[in-house]
Design a protein around this motif. Structure first.
Motif, PDB file in Angstrom:
ATOM      1  N   PHE A 164       0.858  -1.174   0.000  1.00  0.00           N
ATOM      2  CA  PHE A 164       0.000   0.000   0.000  1.00  0.00           C
ATOM      3  C   PHE A 164       0.890   1.219   0.000  1.00  0.00           C
ATOM      4  CE2 PHE A 164      -2.120  -3.253   2.584  1.00  0.00           C
ATOM      5  CZ  PHE A 164      -3.184  -3.504   1.750  1.00  0.00           C
ATOM      6  N   VAL A 165       0.539   2.198  -0.788  1.00  0.00           N
ATOM      7  CA  VAL A 165       1.314   3.442  -0.789  1.00  0.00           C
ATOM      8  C   VAL A 165       0.376   4.613  -0.520  1.00  0.00           C
ATOM      9  CG1 VAL A 165       3.182   2.644  -2.289  1.00  0.00           C
ATOM     10  CG2 VAL A 165       1.122   3.618  -3.321  1.00  0.00           C
ATOM     11  N   ASP A 166       0.963   5.625   0.052  1.00  0.00           N
ATOM     12  CA  ASP A 166       0.190   6.816   0.367  1.00  0.00           C
ATOM     13  C   ASP A 166       0.121   7.698  -0.874  1.00  0.00           C
ATOM     14  OD1 ASP A 166      -1.153   8.519   2.063  1.00  0.00           O
ATOM     15  OD2 ASP A 166       0.662   9.620   2.604  1.00  0.00           O
ATOM     16  N   SER A 167      -0.979   8.413  -1.007  1.00  0.00           N
ATOM     17  CA  SER A 167      -1.028   9.410  -2.068  1.00  0.00           C
ATOM     18  C   SER A 167      -0.690  10.768  -1.469  1.00  0.00           C
ATOM     19  CB  SER A 167      -2.431   9.471  -2.682  1.00  0.00           C
ATOM     20  OG  SER A 167      -2.482  10.585  -3.542  1.00  0.00           O
ATOM     21  N   PRO A 168       0.183  11.533  -2.116  1.00  0.00           N
ATOM     22  CA  PRO A 168       0.474  12.872  -1.613  1.00  0.00           C
ATOM     23  C   PRO A 168      -0.751  13.785  -1.707  1.00  0.00           C
ATOM     24  CG  PRO A 168       1.990  12.225  -3.396  1.00  0.00           C
ATOM     25  CD  PRO A 168       0.927  11.189  -3.334  1.00  0.00           C
ATOM     26  N   SER A 169      -1.748  13.357  -2.477  1.00  0.00           N
ATOM     27  CA  SER A 169      -2.948  14.184  -2.643  1.00  0.00           C
ATOM     28  C   SER A 169      -4.072  13.664  -1.758  1.00  0.00           C
ATOM     29  CB  SER A 169      -3.389  14.126  -4.117  1.00  0.00           C
ATOM     30  OG  SER A 169      -4.783  14.222  -4.226  1.00  0.00           O
ATOM     31  N   ARG A 170      -4.601  14.543  -0.925  1.00  0.00           N
ATOM     32  CA  ARG A 170      -5.701  14.136  -0.058  1.00  0.00           C
ATOM     33  C   ARG A 170      -6.926  13.728  -0.898  1.00  0.00           C
ATOM     34  NH1 ARG A 170      -6.905  17.941   5.066  1.00  0.00           N
ATOM     35  NH2 ARG A 170      -4.738  17.653   5.579  1.00  0.00           N
ATOM     36  N   TYR A 171      -7.115  14.461  -1.986  1.00  0.00           N
ATOM     37  CA  TYR A 171      -8.251  14.178  -2.875  1.00  0.00           C
ATOM     38  C   TYR A 171      -8.159  12.740  -3.407  1.00  0.00           C
ATOM     39  CZ  TYR A 171     -11.007  14.120  -7.139  1.00  0.00           C
ATOM     40  OH  TYR A 171     -11.894  13.758  -8.125  1.00  0.00           O
ATOM     41  N   TYR A 172      -6.975  12.392  -3.956  1.00  0.00           N
ATOM     42  CA  TYR A 172      -6.852  11.052  -4.537  1.00  0.00           C
ATOM     43  C   TYR A 172      -6.787   9.963  -3.462  1.00  0.00           C
ATOM     44  CZ  TYR A 172      -6.619  12.868  -9.191  1.00  0.00           C
ATOM     45  OH  TYR A 172      -6.959  13.483 -10.375  1.00  0.00           O
ATOM     46  N   SER A 173      -6.216  10.304  -2.318  1.00  0.00           N
ATOM     47  CA  SER A 173      -6.171   9.320  -1.235  1.00  0.00           C
ATOM     48  C   SER A 173      -7.590   8.881  -0.875  1.00  0.00           C
ATOM     49  CB  SER A 173      -5.469   9.961  -0.034  1.00  0.00           C
ATOM     50  OG  SER A 173      -5.454   9.082   1.021  1.00  0.00           O
ATOM     51  N   SER A 174      -8.471   9.847  -0.749  1.00  0.00           N
ATOM     52  CA  SER A 174      -9.843   9.509  -0.380  1.00  0.00           C
ATOM     53  C   SER A 174     -10.589   8.851  -1.557  1.00  0.00           C
ATOM     54  CB  SER A 174     -10.507  10.769   0.161  1.00  0.00           C
ATOM     55  OG  SER A 174     -11.693  11.014  -0.425  1.00  0.00           O
ATOM     56  N   LEU A 175     -10.295   9.296  -2.774  1.00  0.00           N
ATOM     57  CA  LEU A 175     -10.916   8.661  -3.949  1.00  0.00           C
ATOM     58  C   LEU A 175     -10.481   7.182  -4.047  1.00  0.00           C
ATOM     59  CD1 LEU A 175     -12.627   9.116  -6.565  1.00  0.00           C
ATOM     60  CD2 LEU A 175     -10.453   9.507  -7.731  1.00  0.00           C
ATOM     61  N   PHE A 176      -9.191   6.938  -3.834  1.00  0.00           N
ATOM     62  CA  PHE A 176      -8.685   5.551  -3.925  1.00  0.00           C
ATOM     63  C   PHE A 176      -9.334   4.675  -2.861  1.00  0.00           C
ATOM     64  CE2 PHE A 176      -4.345   7.165  -5.732  1.00  0.00           C
ATOM     65  CZ  PHE A 176      -4.947   7.400  -6.956  1.00  0.00           C
ATOM     66  N   ASP A 177      -9.474   5.220  -1.645  1.00  0.00           N
ATOM     67  CA  ASP A 177     -10.147   4.446  -0.588  1.00  0.00           C
ATOM     68  C   ASP A 177     -11.559   4.086  -1.024  1.00  0.00           C
ATOM     69  OD1 ASP A 177      -8.215   4.167   1.390  1.00  0.00           O
ATOM     70  OD2 ASP A 177      -8.653   6.126   2.260  1.00  0.00           O
ATOM     71  N   GLN A 178     -12.266   5.092  -1.559  1.00  0.00           N
ATOM     72  CA  GLN A 178     -13.642   4.871  -1.992  1.00  0.00           C
ATOM     73  C   GLN A 178     -13.698   3.785  -3.071  1.00  0.00           C
ATOM     74  OE1 GLN A 178     -16.213   6.089  -0.447  1.00  0.00           O
ATOM     75  NE2 GLN A 178     -17.383   4.750  -1.806  1.00  0.00           N
ATOM     76  N   MET A 179     -12.767   3.862  -4.012  1.00  0.00           N
ATOM     77  CA  MET A 179     -12.765   2.887  -5.106  1.00  0.00           C
ATOM     78  C   MET A 179     -12.391   1.491  -4.604  1.00  0.00           C
ATOM     79  SD  MET A 179     -11.183   5.340  -8.052  1.00  0.00           S
ATOM     80  CE  MET A 179     -11.250   4.233  -9.439  1.00  0.00           C
TER      81      MET A 179
END
Ligand SMILES: C[S@@+](CC[C@H](N)C(=O)[O-])C[C@H]1O[C@@H](n2cnc3c(N)ncnc32)[C@H](O)[C@@H]1O
Length: 244
Positions: A164-179
């Protein structure tokens, strides 16, 4: 019979009891659960083996750090019939399942029970692999583990990590979790299972961004540092030890 050594117990500061409990409670049904939780699990492990297979020479000595039930190890032992493999894990029940899975390769396998964060990692490897095992470690510990893996490699040896890797973008981090959650629902997991295995698990994770981890590999002396695969908040990447 596979040789098995037990080393120091976990470093409580690094692998909190909640994290070790998380792994310990899941070993019995692990193979089914990981395929529900991680999209393309089999694909990415096969890809890892394929990339290694295309290297200049087949690895003769492999270390699987956080071997779990031995799914990656079994692939590597099949693909490289001359190779010996050392598998390390902190949870004895996982090692037991790995021992069962790898029994047919027993002459070529040794298992070590210990904490990657504190263990002195084996030397003389052509290949260090680790899959979905480092994301609970702090950045400092991850770097220490990478340094030790690198030190344990022969010249031209390869490190590959899937995690698992972190996204530097909060927007994409939450989008990836949702997906990821939607994918788990599509795999038949209930809301409660997702909450238990993903949402709460995320609170125990300390993922590090792909770019940062690739930078560490570069700075400890790897060349050909590359990302081989990335999907949402999962990535496979690695590098080769410079022969100077
Ligand atoms: C999600 S499982 C992945 C197992 C396997 N690599 C795979 O791809 O199926 C993570 C594994 O890493 C092990 N692990 C986590 N932290 C560890 C540590 N600090 N030292 C040794 N093993 C660890 C866990 O016990 C577990 O078996």
């Amino acid at each position: 019979m596979i040789q098995r050594n037990v080393y120091a117990a976990m470093d409580a500061a690094e692998l909190s009891s909640s994290v070790s409990d998380h792994f310990a409670h899941r070993w019995s049904d692990y193979d089914r659960q990981i395929r529900q939780a991680i999209p393309s699990y089999d694909f990415v492990l096969d890809l890892l083996v394929d990339i290694v297979r295309r290297g200049s020479s087949p690895p003769m000595s492999i270390v699987d750090a956080g071997i779990g039930t031995g799914q990656l190890a079994a692939r590597l032992l099949t693909a490289f019939p001359e190779a010996r493999l050392i598998g390390i894990d902190i949870v004895p029940d996982y090692l037991e399942l790995a021992a069962q899975r790898l029994e047919c390769y027993s002459q070529r396998v040794a298992l070590i029970e210990g904490d990657l964060a504190t263990l002195e990692l084996p030397d003389g490897a052509d290949l260090y692999v680790t899959s979905f095992a480092l994301h609970h470690m702090t950045d400092a510990t991850k770097q220490k583990v990478y340094r030790q893996m690198h030190a344990g490699l022969r010249a031209d040896g390869v490190i590959v990590n899937v995690d698992f890797v972190d996204s530097p973008s909060r927007y994409y981090s939450s989008l990836f979790d949702q997906m990821r959650i939607e994918l788990m629902r599509a795999e038949g997991m209930s809301v409660a299972e997702i909450d238990d295995r993903y949402v709460r698990h995320r609170q125990l994770e300390i993922p590090t961004s792909l770019v940062r981890q690739m930078g560490w590999l570069d700075s400890i002396g790897c060349c050909d540092v590359e990302c081989f695969w990335k999907y949402l908040n999962l990535a496979m990447f690695g590098g080769r030890k410079r022969s100077w």
